[in-house]
Design an enzyme around this catalytic site. Sequence first.
Site, PDB file in Angstrom:
ATOM      1  N   ARG A   1       9.567  -4.265   8.383  1.00 16.77           N
ATOM      2  CA  ARG A   1       9.334  -4.587   7.098  1.00 16.77           C
ATOM      3  C   ARG A   1      10.240  -4.058   6.294  1.00 16.77           C
ATOM      4  NH1 ARG A   1       7.124  -0.575   4.239  1.00 16.77           N
ATOM      5  NH2 ARG A   1       5.505   0.674   5.280  1.00 16.77           N
ATOM      6  N   GLY A   2      10.102  -4.661   5.013  1.00 14.92           N
ATOM      7  CA  GLY A   2      10.960  -4.188   3.796  1.00 14.92           C
ATOM      8  C   GLY A   2      10.018  -2.823   3.180  1.00 14.92           C
TER       9      GLY A   2
ATOM     10  N   ALA B   1      -1.555  -3.948   1.401  1.00 11.75           N
ATOM     11  CA  ALA B   1      -2.429  -2.924   1.785  1.00 11.75           C
ATOM     12  C   ALA B   1      -3.120  -2.557   0.242  1.00 11.75           C
ATOM     13  CB  ALA B   1      -1.766  -1.716   2.294  1.00 11.75           C
TER      14      ALA B   1
ATOM     15  N   CYS C   1       5.828   4.779  -1.103  1.00 10.93           N
ATOM     16  CA  CYS C   1       6.694   3.715  -1.207  1.00 10.93           C
ATOM     17  C   CYS C   1       8.081   4.337  -1.990  1.00 10.93           C
ATOM     18  CB  CYS C   1       6.325   2.932  -2.334  1.00 10.93           C
ATOM     19  SG  CYS C   1       4.788   1.954  -1.716  1.00 10.93           S
TER      20      CYS C   1
END
Length: 233
Positions: free
Chosen positions: A90-91, A178, A194
């Site tokens: 994923r990114g 999430a 992140c």
Amino acid sequence: MDIQYRDLGHIGYQEAWDLQEQLLRENVDIKIAARSNGLVEPTALPTVNHLLFCEHEHVYTLGKSGDMANVLISEDDRITKGISFFHTNRGGDITYHGPGQIVGYPILDLEKWHTDIGMYLRSLEEVIIKTLLVYGIRGERSKGETGVWIDADIPGMERKICAMGVRCSRWVTMHGFAFNINTDLSYFDHIIPCGIVNKKVTSLEKELGYALPLAEVKEQVKTCFCEVFGDEA
């Protein structure tokens, strides 16, 4: 857009990932077969849209462009604490999944909606923003940072309540969001969530001061997802 909803309950990260890959591949195969037979109208393709809800045990996942420097815990300590780890396709960067968190995996054919990844991400954010409003909380976007925040424009007060990261193949999506509900936020202490420094994470429980039934919040998310993506509940 017709969407099939499924609650997988507690499920291992790898098992959920494998299911997503399977559903994505089924849709991609439908597209390849249809176009090889001369059918090129995207809205006529018999692809199937899904929204999978689930809850994972403790796991850190790193996006394909993520930086291992954002993992602050040693491998030995991580294993001792019972936290799994996955490099994903994923990114996004590093994030945490665990009990008390609603993980949503939309497997959508964007050719039946809008072929715009930026618009898709903003729409996922809108789903969570609408859900938070149900509980009297103002969710916001933070410029240049995918996900949903609270007090995004107040320096020192910014806190993220929902992380997002997606993959798209032939306009079919996987991975997703999430949403921290009753999440043990201490697990975020071992990462730079992140890859964003000096900003906090939060949960619905922390903001409201009490725990919520996940099933109740899932229904709210589902309702808001229907509103944003044009499905009928």
